[in-house]
Design a protein around this motif. Sequence first.
Motif, PDB file in Angstrom:
ATOM      1  N   GLY A  57       0.781  -1.232   0.000  1.00  0.00           N
ATOM      2  CA  GLY A  57       0.000   0.000   0.000  1.00  0.00           C
ATOM      3  C   GLY A  57       0.811   1.280   0.000  1.00  0.00           C
ATOM      4  O   GLY A  57       0.282   2.357  -0.286  1.00  0.00           O
ATOM      5  N   GLU A  58       2.090   1.189   0.321  1.00  0.00           N
ATOM      6  CA  GLU A  58       2.910   2.375   0.548  1.00  0.00           C
ATOM      7  C   GLU A  58       2.996   3.316  -0.651  1.00  0.00           C
ATOM      8  O   GLU A  58       2.589   4.464  -0.589  1.00  0.00           O
ATOM      9  CB  GLU A  58       4.324   1.954   0.971  1.00  0.00           C
ATOM     10  CG  GLU A  58       4.438   1.594   2.424  1.00  0.00           C
ATOM     11  CD  GLU A  58       4.066   2.754   3.322  1.00  0.00           C
ATOM     12  OE1 GLU A  58       4.689   3.826   3.240  1.00  0.00           O
ATOM     13  OE2 GLU A  58       3.127   2.588   4.115  1.00  0.00           O
ATOM     14  N   LEU A  59       3.582   2.831  -1.721  1.00  0.00           N
ATOM     15  CA  LEU A  59       3.879   3.711  -2.856  1.00  0.00           C
ATOM     16  C   LEU A  59       2.613   4.242  -3.515  1.00  0.00           C
ATOM     17  O   LEU A  59       2.513   5.441  -3.795  1.00  0.00           O
ATOM     18  CB  LEU A  59       4.729   2.961  -3.890  1.00  0.00           C
ATOM     19  CG  LEU A  59       5.094   3.761  -5.141  1.00  0.00           C
ATOM     20  CD1 LEU A  59       5.928   4.978  -4.774  1.00  0.00           C
ATOM     21  CD2 LEU A  59       5.849   2.884  -6.131  1.00  0.00           C
ATOM     22  N   GLY A  60       1.642   3.362  -3.761  1.00  0.00           N
ATOM     23  CA  GLY A  60       0.429   3.786  -4.456  1.00  0.00           C
ATOM     24  C   GLY A  60      -0.336   4.855  -3.698  1.00  0.00           C
ATOM     25  O   GLY A  60      -0.756   5.860  -4.274  1.00  0.00           O
ATOM     26  N   ALA A  61      -0.522   4.640  -2.397  1.00  0.00           N
ATOM     27  CA  ALA A  61      -1.254   5.627  -1.587  1.00  0.00           C
ATOM     28  C   ALA A  61      -0.493   6.943  -1.511  1.00  0.00           C
ATOM     29  O   ALA A  61      -1.076   8.024  -1.600  1.00  0.00           O
ATOM     30  CB  ALA A  61      -1.491   5.070  -0.182  1.00  0.00           C
ATOM     31  N   GLY A  62       0.826   6.853  -1.364  1.00  0.00           N
ATOM     32  CA  GLY A  62       1.641   8.065  -1.284  1.00  0.00           C
ATOM     33  C   GLY A  62       1.619   8.872  -2.571  1.00  0.00           C
ATOM     34  O   GLY A  62       1.418  10.092  -2.548  1.00  0.00           O
ATOM     35  N   ILE A  63       1.805   8.192  -3.698  1.00  0.00           N
ATOM     36  CA  ILE A  63       1.800   8.878  -4.995  1.00  0.00           C
ATOM     37  C   ILE A  63       0.417   9.459  -5.289  1.00  0.00           C
ATOM     38  O   ILE A  63       0.285  10.570  -5.811  1.00  0.00           O
ATOM     39  CB  ILE A  63       2.216   7.926  -6.134  1.00  0.00           C
ATOM     40  CG1 ILE A  63       3.704   7.557  -6.003  1.00  0.00           C
ATOM     41  CG2 ILE A  63       1.944   8.545  -7.496  1.00  0.00           C
ATOM     42  CD1 ILE A  63       4.663   8.694  -6.295  1.00  0.00           C
ATOM     43  N   THR A  64      -0.646   8.713  -4.939  1.00  0.00           N
ATOM     44  CA  THR A  64      -2.008   9.207  -5.155  1.00  0.00           C
ATOM     45  C   THR A  64      -2.252  10.491  -4.366  1.00  0.00           C
ATOM     46  O   THR A  64      -2.790  11.474  -4.894  1.00  0.00           O
ATOM     47  CB  THR A  64      -3.046   8.139  -4.749  1.00  0.00           C
ATOM     48  OG1 THR A  64      -2.831   6.952  -5.514  1.00  0.00           O
ATOM     49  CG2 THR A  64      -4.462   8.636  -5.017  1.00  0.00           C
ATOM     50  N   LEU A  65      -1.865  10.499  -3.103  1.00  0.00           N
ATOM     51  CA  LEU A  65      -2.035  11.683  -2.267  1.00  0.00           C
ATOM     52  C   LEU A  65      -1.269  12.881  -2.816  1.00  0.00           C
ATOM     53  O   LEU A  65      -1.796  13.988  -2.895  1.00  0.00           O
ATOM     54  CB  LEU A  65      -1.549  11.380  -0.846  1.00  0.00           C
ATOM     55  CG  LEU A  65      -2.594  10.900   0.165  1.00  0.00           C
ATOM     56  CD1 LEU A  65      -1.917  10.451   1.453  1.00  0.00           C
ATOM     57  CD2 LEU A  65      -3.611  11.985   0.457  1.00  0.00           C
ATOM     58  N   VAL A  66      -0.017  12.647  -3.212  1.00  0.00           N
ATOM     59  CA  VAL A  66       0.811  13.737  -3.738  1.00  0.00           C
ATOM     60  C   VAL A  66       0.235  14.255  -5.054  1.00  0.00           C
ATOM     61  O   VAL A  66       0.117  15.465  -5.271  1.00  0.00           O
ATOM     62  CB  VAL A  66       2.269  13.268  -3.932  1.00  0.00           C
ATOM     63  CG1 VAL A  66       3.082  14.315  -4.704  1.00  0.00           C
ATOM     64  CG2 VAL A  66       2.919  13.001  -2.574  1.00  0.00           C
ATOM     65  N   ALA A  67      -0.151  13.344  -5.946  1.00  0.00           N
ATOM     66  CA  ALA A  67      -0.680  13.743  -7.254  1.00  0.00           C
ATOM     67  C   ALA A  67      -1.973  14.545  -7.115  1.00  0.00           C
ATOM     68  O   ALA A  67      -2.225  15.482  -7.879  1.00  0.00           O
ATOM     69  CB  ALA A  67      -0.925  12.511  -8.126  1.00  0.00           C
ATOM     70  N   GLU A  68      -2.799  14.190  -6.109  1.00  0.00           N
ATOM     71  CA  GLU A  68      -4.076  14.868  -5.930  1.00  0.00           C
ATOM     72  C   GLU A  68      -3.958  16.157  -5.116  1.00  0.00           C
ATOM     73  O   GLU A  68      -4.877  16.973  -5.123  1.00  0.00           O
ATOM     74  CB  GLU A  68      -5.072  13.920  -5.245  1.00  0.00           C
ATOM     75  CG  GLU A  68      -5.496  12.753  -6.137  1.00  0.00           C
ATOM     76  CD  GLU A  68      -6.457  11.806  -5.455  1.00  0.00           C
ATOM     77  OE1 GLU A  68      -7.106  11.025  -6.157  1.00  0.00           O
ATOM     78  OE2 GLU A  68      -6.553  11.837  -4.208  1.00  0.00           O
ATOM     79  N   SER A  69      -2.843  16.332  -4.419  1.00  0.00           N
ATOM     80  CA  SER A  69      -2.693  17.498  -3.534  1.00  0.00           C
ATOM     81  C   SER A  69      -1.885  18.622  -4.159  1.00  0.00           C
ATOM     82  O   SER A  69      -2.022  19.782  -3.753  1.00  0.00           O
ATOM     83  CB  SER A  69      -2.027  17.069  -2.216  1.00  0.00           C
ATOM     84  OG  SER A  69      -2.799  16.081  -1.556  1.00  0.00           O
ATOM     85  N   LEU A  70      -1.027  18.309  -5.130  1.00  0.00           N
ATOM     86  CA  LEU A  70      -0.235  19.331  -5.801  1.00  0.00           C
ATOM     87  C   LEU A  70      -0.929  19.795  -7.074  1.00  0.00           C
ATOM     88  O   LEU A  70      -1.775  19.084  -7.625  1.00  0.00           O
ATOM     89  CB  LEU A  70       1.163  18.803  -6.142  1.00  0.00           C
ATOM     90  CG  LEU A  70       2.237  18.978  -5.051  1.00  0.00           C
ATOM     91  CD1 LEU A  70       1.937  18.092  -3.853  1.00  0.00           C
ATOM     92  CD2 LEU A  70       3.616  18.659  -5.612  1.00  0.00           C
ATOM     93  N   SER A  71      -0.550  20.964  -7.563  1.00  0.00           N
ATOM     94  CA  SER A  71      -1.113  21.468  -8.818  1.00  0.00           C
ATOM     95  C   SER A  71      -0.671  20.579  -9.968  1.00  0.00           C
ATOM     96  O   SER A  71       0.346  19.891  -9.882  1.00  0.00           O
ATOM     97  CB  SER A  71      -0.638  22.901  -9.077  1.00  0.00           C
ATOM     98  OG  SER A  71       0.752  22.934  -9.359  1.00  0.00           O
ATOM     99  N   LYS A  72      -1.441  20.595 -11.054  1.00  0.00           N
ATOM    100  CA  LYS A  72      -1.125  19.727 -12.192  1.00  0.00           C
ATOM    101  C   LYS A  72       0.216  20.061 -12.816  1.00  0.00           C
ATOM    102  O   LYS A  72       0.854  19.192 -13.429  1.00  0.00           O
ATOM    103  CB  LYS A  72      -2.243  19.790 -13.235  1.00  0.00           C
ATOM    104  CG  LYS A  72      -2.505  21.164 -13.821  1.00  0.00           C
ATOM    105  CD  LYS A  72      -3.710  21.118 -14.759  1.00  0.00           C
ATOM    106  CE  LYS A  72      -4.002  22.486 -15.366  1.00  0.00           C
ATOM    107  NZ  LYS A  72      -5.199  22.451 -16.242  1.00  0.00           N
ATOM    108  N   GLU A  73       0.666  21.314 -12.646  1.00  0.00           N
ATOM    109  CA  GLU A  73       1.959  21.707 -13.205  1.00  0.00           C
ATOM    110  C   GLU A  73       3.122  21.221 -12.345  1.00  0.00           C
ATOM    111  O   GLU A  73       4.224  21.000 -12.844  1.00  0.00           O
ATOM    112  CB  GLU A  73       2.046  23.238 -13.342  1.00  0.00           C
ATOM    113  CG  GLU A  73       1.088  23.852 -14.346  1.00  0.00           C
ATOM    114  CD  GLU A  73      -0.320  24.048 -13.775  1.00  0.00           C
ATOM    115  OE1 GLU A  73      -1.253  24.282 -14.564  1.00  0.00           O
ATOM    116  OE2 GLU A  73      -0.476  23.952 -12.527  1.00  0.00           O
ATOM    117  N   LYS A  74       2.873  21.043 -11.034  1.00  0.00           N
ATOM    118  CA  LYS A  74       3.966  20.744 -10.117  1.00  0.00           C
ATOM    119  C   LYS A  74       3.966  19.317  -9.580  1.00  0.00           C
ATOM    120  O   LYS A  74       4.891  18.925  -8.884  1.00  0.00           O
ATOM    121  CB  LYS A  74       3.932  21.720  -8.937  1.00  0.00           C
ATOM    122  CG  LYS A  74       4.219  23.163  -9.332  1.00  0.00           C
ATOM    123  CD  LYS A  74       4.202  24.071  -8.111  1.00  0.00           C
ATOM    124  CE  LYS A  74       4.505  25.521  -8.503  1.00  0.00           C
ATOM    125  NZ  LYS A  74       4.473  26.423  -7.327  1.00  0.00           N
TER     126      LYS A  74
END
Length: 414
Positions: A123-140
Amino acid sequence: MTDNNSAKISRNVVFLVLVASLGYFVDIYDLLVFSIVRKASLHDIGVADADMLSKGQFIINVQMFGLLLGGIVWGIIGDKLGRIKVLFGSILLYSVANFANAYVTDVNTYAIIRFIAGIGLAGELGAGITLVAESLSKEKRGYGTMIVAVIGLFGAAAAYEAAKYGWQTAYKVGGVLGIVLLLLRVGTFESGMFKNVKDSNVSKGNFFMLFTNAKRLKKYLYCILIGAPLWYVVGVLVTLSPEFGKALGAQTPLSAGEGVLYTYIGISIGDIVAGLLAQITKSRKLTMAVFLTISVVTSFIYLGSTGITHDRFVWICFFMGCSVGYWATFVTIAAEQFGTNIRATVTTTVPNFVRGSLIPINIAFNAFVMHYGMIRSGYIMMIILTIISLFSLSQLKETFGKDLDYIEEEAGIS
């Protein structure tokens, strides 16, 4: 929005990226610690030298199956109950399993505990990447996922250093790292995109949605297949370096642990370059294609290094690592391909299915070895996997800068 609120949100996002990065650090630590301590640990529990390869592959295959199963379970939990629940539950299970791993005395117990650890790690990588991708702007968000990968991959270096104090100590250290990370995660916040769909009637975390539409299923499979060469390099070419060294007539025995260390140092650097290249070119597909092509060249250099020396081996592992340093880019591509209601399911299962692909890769590789030997089989597998990966990449749409605030309709693709 006031300046104070903006500053608070920025701090929260930075903290989230840090927590996700450390989660991936622990993920890589445990994922590779077995490759590093394989010979020492199996020797201590009474495995004969002649059985080292077969017993080692059995254990790592069982661990990978745990990752496959865990990827599905944690992905569904992430979409139904939230990304944060995954970050807490997965690391707790992993930590308990790692402590237990320090006390195994036979192969079957070893395999069972690695299976449990695999489920936890999934669960580590997928949940972490999902959170980061959804929390940062699409450009960043590309920068965010790049940071996660770069910090995380130094877990390989930590595993290598811990293993110097014995394989049992290495597993105990992994358990301690997990508990520390669990405490750090108190205070992390949930994805805003998930909150928007949490109480809606839309289908969430429905793994079977990936199979109810042909186009969606193909897209999902392509996301998995583009990452297979990376895990072949790590899981076969480097992990089995003692055996490859013998076949190449190495002057001294090659160390899988040392190979893994320098490969992951290379992957960390490669991830930085891949992340920056994607931002500059505004194309994750082009970045993947470049790295896949270079990885063939570096792998062929390794397989053609007759009489390989220790120093040459270390440098080749480093450059092979650089060439497959597209892990963060690959996972980000998967996250960007699907809607919020199944994004965690996809982003958690895809990297774990890639890791799990080591099972059929090992089976195919061993079958080739029986007919063509270690070295020629190494060439054959790399060519096959790269062709499959490049074709799969060509079938995916470019997603750089894509707005991720949307859902997947149950009957089709939104």
